[in-house]
Scaffold this motif. Structure first.
Motif, mmCIF file in Angstrom:
data_model
loop_
_atom_site.group_PDB
_atom_site.id
_atom_site.type_symbol
_atom_site.label_atom_id
_atom_site.label_comp_id
_atom_site.label_asym_id
_atom_site.label_seq_id
_atom_site.Cartn_x
_atom_site.Cartn_y
_atom_site.Cartn_z
ATOM 1 N N THR A 284 0.851 -1.194 0.000
ATOM 2 C CA THR A 284 0.000 0.000 0.000
ATOM 3 C C THR A 284 0.885 1.241 0.000
ATOM 4 O OG1 THR A 284 -0.093 0.001 2.421
ATOM 5 C CG2 THR A 284 -1.844 -1.176 1.238
ATOM 6 N N PRO A 285 0.369 2.411 -0.407
ATOM 7 C CA PRO A 285 1.181 3.636 -0.401
ATOM 8 C C PRO A 285 1.739 3.941 0.985
ATOM 9 C CG PRO A 285 -0.841 3.981 -1.637
ATOM 10 C CD PRO A 285 -0.982 2.649 -0.955
ATOM 11 N N VAL A 286 2.999 4.314 1.018
ATOM 12 C CA VAL A 286 3.661 4.658 2.279
ATOM 13 C C VAL A 286 3.201 6.031 2.739
ATOM 14 C CG1 VAL A 286 5.883 5.091 3.399
ATOM 15 C CG2 VAL A 286 5.679 3.267 1.686
ATOM 16 N N ASN A 287 2.880 6.169 4.016
ATOM 17 C CA ASN A 287 2.580 7.482 4.586
ATOM 18 C C ASN A 287 3.888 8.219 4.833
ATOM 19 O OD1 ASN A 287 -0.360 8.022 5.344
ATOM 20 N ND2 ASN A 287 -0.092 5.888 5.991
ATOM 21 N N THR A 288 4.046 9.413 4.263
ATOM 22 C CA THR A 288 5.261 10.204 4.474
ATOM 23 C C THR A 288 4.888 11.583 5.001
ATOM 24 O OG1 THR A 288 5.231 10.879 2.136
ATOM 25 C CG2 THR A 288 6.627 9.007 2.732
ATOM 26 N N CYS A 289 5.775 12.158 5.815
ATOM 27 C CA CYS A 289 5.515 13.454 6.455
ATOM 28 C C CYS A 289 6.748 14.336 6.356
ATOM 29 C CB CYS A 289 5.151 13.262 7.925
ATOM 30 S SG CYS A 289 3.663 12.264 8.176
ATOM 31 N N SER A 290 6.529 15.612 6.086
ATOM 32 C CA SER A 290 7.649 16.556 6.007
ATOM 33 C C SER A 290 7.233 17.916 6.537
ATOM 34 C CB SER A 290 8.155 16.677 4.571
ATOM 35 O OG SER A 290 7.193 17.301 3.753
ATOM 36 N N ILE A 291 8.239 18.707 6.903
ATOM 37 C CA ILE A 291 8.050 20.074 7.377
ATOM 38 C C ILE A 291 8.607 21.035 6.326
ATOM 39 C CG2 ILE A 291 8.773 21.771 9.113
ATOM 40 C CD1 ILE A 291 6.658 19.895 10.144
ATOM 41 N N ALA A 292 7.859 22.105 6.064
ATOM 42 C CA ALA A 292 8.282 23.119 5.094
ATOM 43 C C ALA A 292 8.488 24.456 5.803
ATOM 44 C CB ALA A 292 7.237 23.262 3.987
ATOM 45 N N CYS A 314 1.549 8.547 0.280
ATOM 46 C CA CYS A 314 0.477 9.390 0.813
ATOM 47 C C CYS A 314 1.167 10.477 1.639
ATOM 48 C CB CYS A 314 -0.467 8.546 1.660
ATOM 49 S SG CYS A 314 -1.924 9.429 2.219
ATOM 50 N N HIS A 315 1.432 11.617 0.993
ATOM 51 C CA HIS A 315 2.346 12.607 1.570
ATOM 52 C C HIS A 315 1.606 13.702 2.327
ATOM 53 C CE1 HIS A 315 6.151 14.552 2.064
ATOM 54 N NE2 HIS A 315 5.751 15.665 1.447
ATOM 55 N N HIS A 316 2.167 14.055 3.485
ATOM 56 C CA HIS A 316 1.577 15.088 4.338
ATOM 57 C C HIS A 316 2.658 16.128 4.637
ATOM 58 C CE1 HIS A 316 -1.569 12.071 4.959
ATOM 59 N NE2 HIS A 316 -0.586 11.225 5.232
ATOM 60 N N ARG A 317 2.327 17.385 4.402
ATOM 61 C CA ARG A 317 3.305 18.461 4.600
ATOM 62 C C ARG A 317 2.699 19.544 5.486
ATOM 63 N NH1 ARG A 317 5.651 21.685 -0.568
ATOM 64 N NH2 ARG A 317 3.417 22.044 -0.838
ATOM 65 N N GLN A 318 3.544 20.084 6.370
ATOM 66 C CA GLN A 318 3.100 21.156 7.262
ATOM 67 C C GLN A 318 4.146 22.261 7.282
ATOM 68 O OE1 GLN A 318 1.395 20.072 11.152
ATOM 69 N NE2 GLN A 318 2.755 21.572 12.093
ATOM 70 N N TYR A 319 3.689 23.524 7.245
ATOM 71 C CA TYR A 319 4.612 24.658 7.265
ATOM 72 C C TYR A 319 4.956 25.036 8.699
ATOM 73 C CZ TYR A 319 4.829 25.796 2.335
ATOM 74 O OH TYR A 319 5.099 25.751 0.989
ATOM 75 N N MET A 320 6.228 25.361 8.893
ATOM 76 C CA MET A 320 6.726 25.825 10.191
ATOM 77 C C MET A 320 6.652 27.347 10.200
ATOM 78 S SD MET A 320 8.349 24.146 12.790
ATOM 79 C CE MET A 320 9.046 24.711 14.348
ATOM 80 N N GLN A 321 5.946 27.901 11.148
ATOM 81 C CA GLN A 321 5.756 29.340 11.223
ATOM 82 C C GLN A 321 6.724 29.965 12.228
ATOM 83 O OE1 GLN A 321 3.665 30.660 9.063
ATOM 84 N NE2 GLN A 321 2.930 28.658 8.365
ATOM 85 N N GLN A 322 6.942 31.278 12.087
ATOM 86 C CA GLN A 322 7.879 31.953 12.985
ATOM 87 C C GLN A 322 7.382 31.992 14.424
ATOM 88 O OE1 GLN A 322 9.279 35.736 11.618
ATOM 89 N NE2 GLN A 322 10.432 34.850 9.936
ATOM 90 N N SER A 342 18.229 23.696 17.874
ATOM 91 C CA SER A 342 16.993 24.370 17.461
ATOM 92 C C SER A 342 16.171 23.540 16.493
ATOM 93 C CB SER A 342 17.314 25.733 16.836
ATOM 94 O OG SER A 342 18.136 25.579 15.684
ATOM 95 N N SER A 343 16.767 22.510 15.890
ATOM 96 C CA SER A 343 15.973 21.644 15.017
ATOM 97 C C SER A 343 15.001 20.790 15.827
ATOM 98 C CB SER A 343 16.880 20.754 14.162
ATOM 99 O OG SER A 343 17.572 19.810 14.946
ATOM 100 N N ALA A 344 15.059 20.894 17.159
ATOM 101 C CA ALA A 344 14.039 20.249 17.987
ATOM 102 C C ALA A 344 12.657 20.826 17.681
ATOM 103 C CB ALA A 344 14.366 20.433 19.473
ATOM 104 N N LEU A 345 12.608 22.086 17.211
ATOM 105 C CA LEU A 345 11.321 22.703 16.873
ATOM 106 C C LEU A 345 10.642 21.986 15.704
ATOM 107 C CD1 LEU A 345 12.417 26.438 17.225
ATOM 108 C CD2 LEU A 345 10.671 25.313 18.607
#
Length: 641
Positions: A284-292, A314-322, A342-345
Motif C-alpha cells: 500500500t502507499p507509504v505514509n510520508t511526512c515533512s516540514i516546510a 500518501c504525503h503530508h506536509r506542514q509549514y513551520m511558522q515563525q 533548534s531543530s528540535a522545533l
C-alpha cells in the motif's frame, strides 16, 4: 515504545512505596499512553507505561518467566525476536506471548548478562532476578532508547526512561553539575554519561549495569563497540550493491508492526533512501511526512515532494511558522535538561504531524555519521593534511601567533575565515575538532562564565569528553576517528535524544534503519574514500541510490534539518530573548557574566555578528532553570562560590 521506571534497595529489603513508584511511572505517560503496569516485592519495584506496537493484546508489562522469579520492564523493539524465540524454544524455553519482551526474560535465563549481545534492535530495559537478588540494566548499542539512574543517600537506586521521573523522588538532590554546564555550552547538549544533575547518570550506549543486592555498585560494562575493522571490498560496484542489500534488510525488519506505519521524508538523501526502500516492499502507499519553511534557504519540501510523487506515497506536509518559538518552554520541559539544538522545533512538529496518521515512523537518522555526510568532515581532513606537515610543538606557537593577528570574520564564507583555520592548525586533532563543532567557542565560554563559576569547574574543559573517546577509538584514520567521536557523542546525545523526546511526546515510535548495528558495523569498515571522495560525502551511498533517486537530490548542497534561527532571534523571538536574559534566574544562578550576555545581544541585534547558537543555548538554559525553580518541591541548589 514505552517508559520504564523502578526502585531497587541496594542493601535492605524494605517495602517499596507504591505511590512513589506509580508517580515515577505515570509522569512518563506520554511515552506509553495505552497501558500501565507495576510489580513490587521486598526491596524492588518495577513500573511500566506501554505504547502498543506488536502483540497488542499480549504484551502488557512487566513480563515474567514461568515461576515469576524473573521480571522485566522494557522500552524498545527487538527486531530479531521471532528468530530468537525459535532458538530459545530449542533450548526448552516456553513462551506464553508473541511479544518481543518475553524474549528478554528467556534470553537472560539462557545467556545471563550476555543476552544483550543476541538482541538486534533498540532497547532499554531493567530485569529483576529474584534468585540472584540482582537487577540488570541495559541500553542498546547506539543509544536510540534512553535510560537514566541515580543512587540516593538512603541506599536506593532509582532508574527511568526520562529524568522527570527521577525528579519526582524527594530524596534526589537537584544540585547541578558544573562540568555538565560547561559541556552544554560547548556542544549544545550534555554528552553521556553526565546529566545536568550531579546525582543522575545516563547509562551509555552499548553498556549494561549488573547490580547485586548487598554489593557495592559496579561500573557499567561495555558490551559493544563500533569496530572499524576494514571490510574486504572487491570493487566500488560490489560495495554499492551490498550496501543497498543491507539497507533493504534493515528497512524490511523495521516494517513489522501491528499498527499504522510511515516515514519521515525531509528531502535529504537518507530519509529519501529509506522511503524508496519502503515503497518497494509495501503493498500500500507509504505514509510520508515533512516540514516546510517559508524561507527558501531552509526549505527542502520540494525535494521531499519529488520523492513522494515518484513513489506515490500518501504525503503530508506542514509549514513551520515563525511563531513556533512559543514552543521554547514546552521543549525545555520535554527534554528535562538544557538542550540547544533548534531543530528540535521542526522535529517536534513533524512528529506531531506523523502521529495523526501513523503510530510508527521510519527515519533516516545515522546516515551522516556512518557515511561521512557532514560538511565538517571535509574541512577536518583538509586541516589534518596541514597539521601533518608540522609537529604540534612548532604549529602551536606559529599558527597561534598568526591567528591572534588575523581579524575575526564569522560573517564570511568559511574559506575566508582564516582566523578560525589558523586557530585549528595551532591545535591537536581532537581539540581542533572540538572547537570546530562547538556552538560556543572556548574563549567565548571563558568570557560568558563568571569567575565564581569557573572556580567550580576546577579546570575542567568540554574537550575532555572527546579526548576520553578518542583514547579508546579503534581507528586512527582521521576521517574514521571523527566519525567515531560523533557516533559516541553527537548522535546519541543530540540527534537521538531530540527524536526520542519529540516522538514520545506524541506517542509515536521512530525506527532508524541506518542505525541497525549490523549495518553500522559493516559501514564502519568501508574504506574512507568510499564515504568521502573529494567534496562528496556519502559517495558510495549516492552511487548505490542512482537508480532510485533523482540526481538533483543526490548531488545538491546539503541543507540539514534546521530553522532560520538568526532571523527569528532578531524578529519574533527578540522580546522573549531580552526578557529571558534579564530573568532573575539567570542573575541568581551566579553562572554568567552579565556584561558578556549584553554584548552578545547587542552584536546579534545589530547584525555585526551571528550569535544565534549561543543565544539560543542561553534561552533554553534560562527556561530550564526557571521551570526547575518553579517546580513544587524542587529547589535549585547552588554550590558555594
Amino acid at each position: 515504545m514505552c517508559a520504564i521506571a523502578g526502585i531497587f534497595d541496594l542493601y535492605h529489603q524494605a517495602d517499596i512505596n507504591p505511590l512513589l513508584l506509580q508517580r515515577m511511572t505515570d509522569v512518563q505517560r506520554h511515552r506509553g499512553p495505552d497501558q500501565s503496569g507495576m510489580y513490587r516485592e521486598a526491596g524492588v519495584g518495577l513500573g511500566h507505561r506501554r505504547l502498543s506496537i506488536i502483540d497488542l493484546n499480549g504484551g502488557q508489562q512487566p513480563v515474567f518467566n514461568e515461576d515469576h522469579s524473573i521480571a522485566v520492564v522494557y522500552n524498545g523493539e527487538i527486531y530479531n525476536f521471532a528468530a530468537l524465540m525459535r532458538e530459545l524454544q530449542q533450548f526448552g524455553h516456553t513462551f506464553r506471548t508473541h511479544c518481543d519482551t518475553e524474549v528478554i526474560v528467556h534470553a537472560w535465563e539462557q545467556w545471563g548478562p550476555r543476552c544483550v549481545e543476541h538482541f538486534r534492535g533498540m532497547f532499554a530495559f531493567a530485569l529483576w532476578d529474584r534468585r540472584q537478588r540482582s537487577l540488570f540494566l541495559a541500553r542498546d548499542r547506539l543509544g536510540v532508547k534512553p535510560l537514566h539512574y541515580a543512587v540516593l543517600n538512603n541506599g536506593h537506586l532509582i532508574f527511568a526512561s526520562e529524568i522527570k521521573a527521577l525528579l519526582t523522588h524527594d530524596e534526589l538532590s537537584r544540585e547541578l553539575d558544573p562540568c555538565a554546564i560547561e559541556d552544554y555550552f560547548a556542544y549544545g547538549y550534555i554528552p553521556d554519561p553526565r546529566t545536568v544533575f550531579k546525582q543522575i547518570r545516563k547509562l551509555e550506549p552499548g553498556h549494561a549495569l549488573l547490580i547485586r543486592h548487598g554489593s557495592p555498585l559496579a561500573s557499567p560494562r561495555r558490551y559493544w563497540e563500533v569496530p572499524f575493522t576494514p571490510t574486504t571490498i572487491v570493487s566500488q560496484e560490489q560495495a554499492a550493491d551490498e550496501l543497498l542489500a543491507r539497507l533493504r534488510e534493515a528497512v524490511r525488519i523495521r516494517m513489522v508492526a501491528d499498527v499504522p506505519l510511515g516515514a519521515f521524508l525531509s528531502g535529504g538523501v537518507d530519509s529519501s533512501a529509506v522511503v524508496a526502500m519502503m515503497a518497494q516492499m509495501s503493498s500500500t502507499p507509504v505514509n510520508t511526512c515533512s516540514i516546510a519553511f517559508d524561507d527558501a534557504q531552509f526549505d527542502e519540501s520540494a525535494y521531499a515532494l519529488a520523492v513522494a510523487e515518484r513513489y506515490r506515497t500518501c504525503h503530508h506536509r506542514q509549514y513551520m511558522q515563525q511563531h513556533e518559538v512559543a514552543l521554547i518552554d514546552q521543549l525545555a520541559q520535554l527534554y528535562d535538561e538544557p538542550f540547544a539544538d533548534s531543530s528540535a522545533l521542526p522535529t517536534y512538529r513533524v512528529c506531531q504531524l506523523a502521529r495523526q496518521y501513523v503510530t510508527v515512523a521510519l527515519s533516516g537518522d545515522g546516515g551522516d555519521e556512518n557515511l561521512a555526510g557532514y560538511r565538517r568532515y571535509r574541512w577536518h581532513l583538509h586541516e589534518e593534511r596541514w597539521r601533518s606537515m608540522l609537529p604540534l610543538r612548532l604549529r602551536r606557537p606559529l599558527f597561534g601567533m598568526m591567528a591572534r593577528c588575523y581579524p575575526k570574520a564569522d560573517w564570511a564564507p568559511r574559506p575566508l575565515r582564516a582566523k578560525s583555520t589558523l586557530q585549528a592548525l595551532a591545535r591537536d586533532t581532537v581539540s581542533a575538532y572540538c572547537d570546530g563543532i562547538s556552538i560556543m567557542k572556548e574563549d567565548l565560554r571563558a568570557q560568558l562564565f563568571s569567575p565564581a563559576f569557573k572556580r567550580r569547574l576546577h579546570g575542567y574543559q568540554a574537550v575532555e569528553v572527546l579526548q576520553r573517546h578518542a583514547a579508546a577509538a579503534p581507528t586512527e584514520h582521521p576521517l574514521s576517528l571523527v566519525q567515531y567521536l560523533d557516533l559516541k557523542t553527537y548522535l546519541c546525545g543530540d540527534i537521538l535524544t531530540k527524536v526520542d523526546r519529540a516522538s514520545m511526546a506524541h506517542g509515536l515510535e521512530v525506527r532508524s534503519p541506518l542505525l541497525d548495528h549490523q549495518l553500522v558495523e559493516w559501514l564502519s569498515g568501508l574504506p574512507p574514500e568510499l564515504k568521502l571522495r573529494g567534496a562528496t560525502g556519502k559517495y558510495v551511498f549516492k552511487q548505490a541510490l542512482t537508480p532510485y533517486l533523482p540526481q538533483s537530490l543526490l548531488h545538491r548542497k546539503k541543507m540539514g534539518f534546521s530553522v532560520p534561527l538568526a532571523d527569528w532571534l532578531r524578529g519574533p523571538a527578540r522580546d522573549r530573548l531580552v526578557r529571558s536574559m534579564r530573568s532573575p534566574v539567570i542573575a541568581d544562578s551566579t553562572i554568567f557574566n552579565q556584561e558578556t550576555i549584553q554584548r552578545l545581544l547587542q552584536q546579534h541585534f545589530s547584525g555585526l555578528r551571528d550569535h544565534s547558537a549561543a543565544l539560543w543555548s542561553l534561552l533554553m538554559f534560562e527556561s530550564f532553570l526557571r521551570q526547575l525553580q518553579d517546580s513544587p518541591g524542587q529547589i535549585l541548589q547552588q554550590q558555594a562560590a
